[in-house]
Design an enzyme around this catalytic site. Sequence first.
Site, PDB file in Angstrom:
ATOM      1  N   HIS A 117       2.486   4.420  12.856  1.00 34.10           N
ATOM      2  CA  HIS A 117       1.170   5.121  12.898  1.00 34.10           C
ATOM      3  C   HIS A 117       1.337   6.754  13.597  1.00 34.10           C
ATOM      4  O   HIS A 117       0.058   7.344  13.930  1.00 34.10           O
ATOM      5  CB  HIS A 117      -0.133   4.512  13.306  1.00 34.10           C
ATOM      6  N   HIS A 158       0.878  -1.220  -0.100  1.00 35.72           N
ATOM      7  CA  HIS A 158      -0.088  -0.015  -0.067  1.00 35.72           C
ATOM      8  C   HIS A 158       0.836   1.169   0.086  1.00 35.72           C
ATOM      9  O   HIS A 158       2.164   1.233   0.370  1.00 35.72           O
ATOM     10  CB  HIS A 158      -1.032  -0.112   1.371  1.00 35.72           C
ATOM     11  N   ASP A 179       4.453  -4.744   3.402  1.00 32.41           N
ATOM     12  CA  ASP A 179       3.916  -3.481   4.027  1.00 32.41           C
ATOM     13  C   ASP A 179       4.660  -2.707   4.749  1.00 32.41           C
ATOM     14  O   ASP A 179       5.488  -1.638   4.285  1.00 32.41           O
ATOM     15  CB  ASP A 179       2.628  -3.993   4.793  1.00 32.41           C
ATOM     16  N   GLU A 211      -5.352   1.392   2.471  1.00 30.35           N
ATOM     17  CA  GLU A 211      -4.908   0.269   3.297  1.00 30.35           C
ATOM     18  C   GLU A 211      -5.411   0.376   4.680  1.00 30.35           C
ATOM     19  O   GLU A 211      -6.041  -0.116   5.487  1.00 30.35           O
ATOM     20  CB  GLU A 211      -3.692  -0.273   3.202  1.00 30.35           C
ATOM     21  N   GLU A 212      -4.802   1.729   5.071  1.00 29.29           N
ATOM     22  CA  GLU A 212      -4.938   2.168   6.711  1.00 29.29           C
ATOM     23  C   GLU A 212      -6.098   2.133   6.838  1.00 29.29           C
ATOM     24  O   GLU A 212      -6.432   1.635   8.087  1.00 29.29           O
ATOM     25  CB  GLU A 212      -4.072   3.339   6.790  1.00 29.29           C
ATOM     26  N   ASP A 255       5.950   2.525   7.334  1.00 33.16           N
ATOM     27  CA  ASP A 255       4.671   1.927   7.259  1.00 33.16           C
ATOM     28  C   ASP A 255       3.728   2.946   6.254  1.00 33.16           C
ATOM     29  O   ASP A 255       3.212   3.910   6.788  1.00 33.16           O
ATOM     30  CB  ASP A 255       3.744   1.640   8.474  1.00 33.16           C
TER      31      ASP A 255
END
Length: 759
Positions: free
Chosen positions: A564, A374, A449, A421-422, A384
Site C-alpha cells: 500500500h 480487484h 488478490d 476493493e481497497e 496488490d
Amino acid sequence: MTLCKPLTSLLLLALIPPAFIAGPLPAQDSAQNRARNAARKATSPAVFGYRDFTAEAKIEKRFLAVPSAKLAGEELKTLTAEPHLAATPEDRKTAEYVARKFRAAGLETRIVPYRVLLNQPKLVRVEAYDSHGKLLMSGPTREHVTGDPYQDDPRVVMPFNGSSGSGDVTAEVVYANYGRLEDFNQLAAHHIDLHGKIVLARYGANFRGVKVYIAEERGAAGVLLYSDPQDDGFTKGDPYPLGPWRPATGVQRGAVQYLFKFPGDPETPGVASTLNLPDSARGTPYANQPRIISIPISAHDAAPILQALQGPDAPPEWQGGLGFGYHLGLTGGPSSVKVHLVSQQDYQRRIIWDVIGRVKGTQYPAEWVVAGNHRDAWVYGAVDPGSGTAAMLEAVHGVGRLLRQGWRPKRTIVFASWDAEEEGLIGSTEWVEQNGPALERAVAYFNTDIAVSGPDFTASAVPSLKQFLSELTRAVPSPLGGTVYQQWRASHPRQNEHLSQNEHPAQSGSLDQDNRHSANAPSEAGEEVRVSDLGSGSDFTAFFQHAGVPSTDIGSEGPYGVYHSVFDNFSWYTQNADPSFVYLQQMGRVFGLEALRMADADVLPYDYVAYAHAIRSYIDAAKRKAGAPSDRSSSLGWKVSGQGLDALNFAPVQAAAARFSDAAERAHSRQTSASGNLAQLNFALRQTETALLSEQGLPHRPWYRHTVYAPGEYTGYAAVVIPGVNEALDAHDATRAAQQLMVLAQALDRAAQALNSVQ
Ligand SMILES: [Zn+2]
C-alpha cells in the site's frame, strides 16, 4: 518448467492417496508416468467430482499450456504504468484494458458501473510538539528513496485512510502497540484514559479499521497509524531499493472502514448502488464508518513522536524496532507530546467500474462459477492487486484458447475485475447485492488478490473446498520443479515457523491480508498443506459470508514490505517478487484451473465430511471455553454483562452437528459413486452451504449471515468461527450464547436435511 526427480516421485506416490492424484503434468509425459497414470485410473476415479477424468485431463492439459510468463509480465507492466486509485480516469483506463482482454478471449463482456460514496484527501497534516512547545516533526514527509523511477508522479495520492473522518484536533498522544483489544485493555489497566487523546498505533496483528474502532469506542479524538520497522521495515532486512522491505518514508495507506459490520458502499448495506438508485434510497453512511479522524504515517515521521513520549515504559512486547525505549505517553502530569492532526477529506458519490466477462455453460447455465480479483490500487499496486489481475488475464487467455478450439464449459464461467476493493470491498459487494437471486445457484467464488509477492503458495477456503484446492495444485507445475502442491507442502514447515515467530505478518497484508492466511486454521493431524479459514479483507467476503457461495482465496507470498505504498510498483516487483514472471504464470494456471475443473465437474466436489469435522471441532472448542472462563475472557473485562456460561447446554448443537456429519458421510459416498440424478444431487449439495446462512444474520451485524464464518469484530481479517456463539461467549453474555447455539443447531439441521434430501 522442470520435472521432479524419479526418486522424489516415488516418495510422493507413497504419501499421496491415489484418489487425490490428478492427471499428468503437461510436460510430465515419460513412459514411466504414463504407465503409472494408467494403473491409477484402472483402480479408482482420479479426481473427486468426476466419473471419468480422461476427457477433462486433456482439456486441462491444453489449458495449462497457454498462460505465458512473458505476456503476464507485459500485462502487469501495462496495468501498473500509472497510479489507478478507484474512481479516477486512470482506473477507468485499466477497466477498458481488462475489458478488451476479456473480449479478445471471447468472453461476453460488460463494464458494470456503480455510484458509491468514497473519500479522496484534500489536505493531511501532522505536527508534533514537546511539552515546551518545541516542534518535533512536521509531516507527512514525502515517500522517497534513491533511484525509484515511479515515486515522483504527481498523480501519486498523498497517504490517507479510506473512510477517515475530516477534522482538526490537537491532543496528547498515547502509544497503543498494535491497537488490539488486549493492548487497549492494558492501557486501561494503567488507568490511562483515552478520552480526547490521540492514539498512536502500529500496523499489524489486526485490520486497521479495528484499531480505529476500539480507539473510537474508548473516546479517542484521533488515530495515527504507522509502520514499525520491526514489522515490515529495516529490522526484517534491507529496505527497498536494496531489498524487499519498507523504506523509512514508506507509508501504508488503507481503509479504516468498519468492514466487520458490513463492507461495500457505506450508504447502501444490502442494496446495490447502481447508477439509477435514487439518492432517497441511500441511507446515512455512519454505520460502517469511523467518526474520528485517522492518518497513516511512516516510521520516519513516527520516530520523533515515539522518542519524545514519556510515562510508563511500554511492555517488552510493545517495543518496536526504532532503536530507543518506547513509552506509553502519559506522565500523570503535563503531557510530553502533543500532536496536531488535520484531515480534510472530500467525500463524494463517485463512479466505479467492475468488468464482468462470461462464458455461458452448455449443461447448467444457471450454475455460475465466478473467479475474481480487484483492479483498483492505492497507487501503482504491482503486487496488490496487479499480480492478481495479470494472473487472471492469463487464465482468461487460456480459457479463450479453449473456446476457439470449440470447447464450452458445462457451467457458466464468470470472470470479474472488481473496483474499489481497497476502500472497502465495494465493487464486489455491490455486484453481489445486485445479483443475489442468481448467486443462490452459483457453485463457487474463486478469489485472488495479492497473487504474487514471492514463491510460497498460500490458500484459504471454505472447508468443503480445501480438498479441491490441494488436489488441483497437484496438476500445476511449479517454477521450482515438481508441482505447486509439492512446493506448497515443502514450504509448510517454513510458513509454520514464520507464523509462530511472528503472529502478525504485516508484510503479507492488503485491505487484504495481514492475518488472512494465518490464525484460526486448526492444524489437523496428517494435514500435508495448510489451507486456512476465510476471514475477511478481500472480495470473497460478500460472496461467502453474505450470499453463501462456497469460496477460496489463493496467493503466492514472500517478503513484502511495500504494501500500500508508492513503492509497490513494477520496479519493486521485478527486483524482488518475480523477475521472470513465472509465478504470475503459475497463479494464472491455478486460478484458471479452479474455474475449469469446477465448471465441468459431474458432481460438485464439495467435501462436507471435512466441513462437518471442522464444525464439530469448533463446537468442542467453544464448549471448553464456556466451561473454563480463561485469561482471554478476562481481557474483555469491561464487557462482562452476565455469567452462567458454564451452565450452557451444548448437547443439542452437538447432536445437530453429529446429524450433519452422518448426512455428509452418506452424501460423500453418493458423490464418489456418482450415479442417479446428478442435477438433483448437485442442487442438494449447493443448498447445503445456503442452509448455513441465517435469515437474521449475526447479532449487531445482520449483513453477515454465515453461522460458521465471519471476520472477527476485533480482528477484521482473521476469521471468527461459529461467530454468533464465540462472540457471545467472549462478551460473557449467556443469554445471547444460548440463543446463538440454537441458531447454529437449526442451521446444521437445515444443512443435514439438504444433504439428506437425495438419499
Ligand atoms: Zn488487494
